[in-house]
Each structure stands twice: as structure tokens, then as C-alpha cells.
Design an enzyme around this catalytic site. Structure first.
Site, short mmCIF file in Angstrom:
data_model
loop_
_atom_site.label_atom_id
_atom_site.label_comp_id
_atom_site.label_asym_id
_atom_site.label_seq_id
_atom_site.Cartn_x
_atom_site.Cartn_y
_atom_site.Cartn_z
N HIS A 188 0.85 -1.27 0.03
CA HIS A 188 0.00 -0.01 0.04
C HIS A 188 0.94 1.15 0.08
O HIS A 188 0.44 2.34 0.03
CB HIS A 188 -0.92 -0.11 1.30
CG HIS A 188 -2.02 -0.95 1.41
ND1 HIS A 188 -2.92 -1.33 -0.03
CD2 HIS A 188 -2.20 -1.91 2.04
CE1 HIS A 188 -3.68 -2.50 0.42
NE2 HIS A 188 -3.45 -2.81 1.83
N ASP A 223 -2.53 -10.44 -2.27
CA ASP A 223 -3.12 -10.16 -0.93
C ASP A 223 -4.81 -9.74 -1.40
O ASP A 223 -5.21 -9.61 -2.29
CB ASP A 223 -2.45 -8.89 -0.71
CG ASP A 223 -2.84 -8.41 0.66
OD1 ASP A 223 -2.17 -8.55 1.61
OD2 ASP A 223 -3.96 -7.82 1.00
N HIS A 225 -6.49 -7.36 -0.49
CA HIS A 225 -6.31 -5.96 -0.75
C HIS A 225 -5.62 -5.76 -1.87
O HIS A 225 -4.55 -6.21 -2.11
CB HIS A 225 -6.03 -5.12 0.38
CG HIS A 225 -6.99 -5.35 1.93
ND1 HIS A 225 -6.05 -6.31 2.90
CD2 HIS A 225 -8.00 -5.24 2.09
CE1 HIS A 225 -6.95 -6.25 3.69
NE2 HIS A 225 -7.93 -5.81 3.54
N ASP A 312 -4.24 -12.85 3.44
CA ASP A 312 -5.66 -12.50 4.02
C ASP A 312 -6.67 -12.91 3.31
O ASP A 312 -7.76 -12.56 3.67
CB ASP A 312 -5.51 -11.08 4.32
CG ASP A 312 -4.90 -10.00 3.18
OD1 ASP A 312 -4.76 -10.67 2.30
OD2 ASP A 312 -4.54 -8.90 3.69
#
Length: 375
Positions: A188, A223, A225, A312
Site C-alpha cells: 500500500h 493479497d 486488498h 488474508d
């Protein structure tokens, strides 16, 4: 360095659909690198839904992974120092200076919190200046409130990035694959912004480092996200192909990036691939999307690969995005290995302390073509 020959293919059934997957290469051994100092970064709190809550990025994430990989027979190795240049090749001088000095400046504010928490941000029409105050710079350089900066965050983030460089360096020297147990994560983080428990973009740093020996590098992010920082770093480039498989951000973090229509800009147009998945998508949907990503990586003629290995997306992760199983992560690892590319795997998310280790161990075991022994 020349590209590795394409693998033999075979057809596998997934539910009612068919997809093509290469045979798994034999004899792959993944070297594992970690830092014993990762626990120096231990943010206690964060903001979620308007409340101060416990931070999920706990040192136990890495400790549990280490224990599982040790039980699985991996040699756990420390990294040689690689200096500041690989990090500076991705991140701006302003941002690096901010990260290095933010906590010390913040603590000079009377009544300030223990960790640096931004609370005012440049928004549309209000982003034309670079503040001198640490309060303003915190908002300028952090895109959310999910990455508090503590006393040791800078030092630990630098070590985390150094692990990614070490993994990439081993790949440059001819290793088939290497894994960096990076904590904090990185995907991120933009060139000049952090957020989402990320400060330095470890995977992007590894990809850029691989460019010293490989003309074309692919970076795939699995991931749950979207890797918005990685996308932002390479969005206008045609030498690094970026692909991300993630929960659809139309109603999920990071909300403002990761949509299918985002394909790159300028020279990078067509070198960015987002494959958003609906809430609760499981193994079959994820592996079908992965097959599409692998096909594009092969069309790109990638010579090396970086994997942002977030776990995740597991069905029991508290992020509640997707429903990939333990076996799903093993199959993901096997499919990525079947690309037969020199590969640096870089740890990203995963927040269930009871499942993260088995997910990572399973993915690496799948990459190596065996079953994991981790419970």
C-alpha cells in the site's frame, strides 16, 4: 539473463470450467530470509469505523510464520545489508526524510500521541503546498490512519525492505526462488505515501532491484486488498508488468484503486491488470483469475517474477474478503512456480494468528512441489 523456457501444459478441471496449467518444475527450493528485529514495530492502536481499535499488525504474525517454516524444514537466513540505494530507487527523498524523522518531530508536540497519527489530509483542490509542520507532512505522506509510526518504525521498515532486496539479490545470482518475511508489509506504499500498515514498498523495491539483471519483470499481488501503492509506482512504466487479484474495491479497502478499467497510463498503458473478485469468492474463482494473470505474464514475456504474498484472502481471516482455503494457497504457490521464472516472494498481509503461518507454509510448499508439514 535469458528467460526460462516455457513449461509443458496440461488441462485441469475447476468446477464446471476448464483452465490450462503448466506442469510443476521439479527441485525448486525456496530460501527464507527474516529479520529478528521486526518486533520493534509494534503499533498498539489504529482507527476503524470511527473508533480506536487494536492494531492487527502484531509481531506474532511474523513469529508464527517463522515457527511454521522452521517446522517445515526451511533454513532461516539473515540478510546482508544493501544500503539505502534500492529503497531510494523507488521512494522520493521527501518521503524518506519524513519517515526517518517523523516520530522524533511528532513527540515534540505537547500532548501528542505516542505514535504518529495523521489527522488532516490534502484532498481535492487542497494539495498545492508542502507543509513544514510535522502535522501537515504526516497527512501529506500518509493516505490513511492505518499506519501509525512509532519510535522504531523507520528502522524496522528499512530492515523489511532490505529483506526484499536480499531475496531479489539471490534471484539475480541464479537462485530459482527466495522468500522475504517482510514485516511491516509494503504494497500500500506509494513512492511518496504510506498507509494500510505499509511504509516502504518491499515488493516494488524487489522488482526494481531485479531490473539490474532482467529486462522485463512481472509483479503479481495476491493479497485480499489491492496493491494500490505498487500499481501507483509502476502505472506509467512498460518494463514492470503489475497484476493484482483482490476483493472488489467498489465496497472494500482501498476503495479508490484496483478496478478492472485501470490499465496503466502513457508507456504503461496495457501493463497493469486488475482482477477484482466478488465478496466470498473461493478457490475456484481465485485460481481462474490467477490463470488469467499468468497468461498475461507469459504474454508480457517476463524474465523474472515478484510475488506479493498476502494470505488474508483465507476464509478465516478477519478481513472477511475472500474464502481461499489452505489447499487453495498450496495450489496458488504451485501455479506461480509453474511459470518457471526466477521468483522473489515478499510477505504482505494475513491477520488471523491461527491461520497465517499455515497459509504461508502451504504456499511455499506448493511452490516447491510438496506438501507442507506445518499444522
Amino acid at each position: 539473463m535469458s528467460a526460462i523456457a516455457p513449461p509443458i501444459r496440461r488441462c485441469l478441471a475447476l468446477g464446471t470450467s476448464l483452465y490450462w496449467a503448466p506442469e510443476h518444475p521439479a527441485g525448486v527450493v525456496v530460501k527464507v530470509f527474516f529479520s529478528p528485529h521486526h518486533a520493534g514495530h509494534r503499533p498498539a492502536q489504529t482507527f476503524r469505523h470511527g473508533r480506536v481499535v487494536a492494531n492487527r499488525d502484531l509481531p506474532a504474525r511474523a513469529d508464527n510464520i517463522l515457527a511454521a517454516l522452521r517446522a517445515d524444514g526451511h533454513a532461516l537466513l539473515n540478510a546482508a545489508p544493501h544500503g539505502p540505494k534500492p529503497v531510494a530507487a523507488i521512494h522520493t527523498p521527501e518521503y524518506l526524510d519524513f519517515l526517518q524523522h517523523a516520530w522524533g518531530e511528532w513527540r515534540k508536540i505537547e500532548g501528542a500521541s505516542e505514535d504518529v497519527f495523521p489527522y488532516i489530509f490534502p484532498v481535492r483542490g487542497m494539495d498545492n503546498a508542502y507543509p513544514s509542520s510535522i502535522v501537515g507532512r504526516a497527512g501529506y505522506h500518509m493516505h490513511d490512519c492505518w499506519a501509525p509510526i512509532g519510535e522504531h518504525t523507520w528502522a524496522v521498515a528499512i530492515e523489511s525492505a532490505n529483506l526484499a532486496v536480499e531475496a531479489a539479490s539471490h534471484v539475480l545470482r541464479g537462485e530459482a526462488a527466495a522468500y522475504a518475511l517482510c514485516r511491516p508489509s509494503g504494497h500500500h506504499a506509494f513512492a511518496d505515501m504510506g498507509g494500510g500498515n505499509c511504509f516502504l514498498n518491499n515488493a516494488a523495491i524487489a522488482a526494481q532491484h531485479l531490473r539490474q539483471g532482467f529486462g522485463r519483470v512481472a509483479l503479481i499481488d495476491i493479497d485480499v486488498h489491492h496493491g494500490n501503492g505498487s500499481q501507483g509506482i509502476f502505472y506509467c512504466r512498460d518494463d514492470v508488468f503489475f497484476a493484482s487479484l483482490h476483493r472488489d474495491p467498489i465496497d472494500y479497502h482501498p476503495y479508490f484503486a484496483g478496478h478492472a478499467h485501470e490499465r496503466g497510463e502513457g508507456r504503461g498503458l496495457g501493463f497493469n491488470l486488475n482482477l477484482p473478485l466478488p465478496k466470498g469468492a473461493g478457490d475456484d474463482a481465485f485460481l481462474a483469475a490467477l490463470e488469467a494473470a499468468c497468461a498475461r505474464i507469459q504474454a508480457f514475456q517476463a524474465e523474472a517474477l515478484v510475488v506479493s504474498l498476502g494470505v488474508d484472502a483465507h476464509e478465516d481471516d478477519p478481513t472477511e474478503g475472500l474464502k481461499v482455503t489452505f489447499d487453495g494457497f498450496r495450489r496458488i504457490g504451485a501455479r506461480l512456480a509453474a511459470l518457471r521464472l526466477p521468483t522473489a516472494l515478499v510477505q504482505e498481509g494475513g491477520y488471523n494468528m491461527d491461520t497465517i503461518a499455515r497459509c504461508v507454509a502451504g504456499a511455499l510448499a506448493g511452490f516447491e512441489g510438496r506438501e507442507t508439514q506445518a499444522a
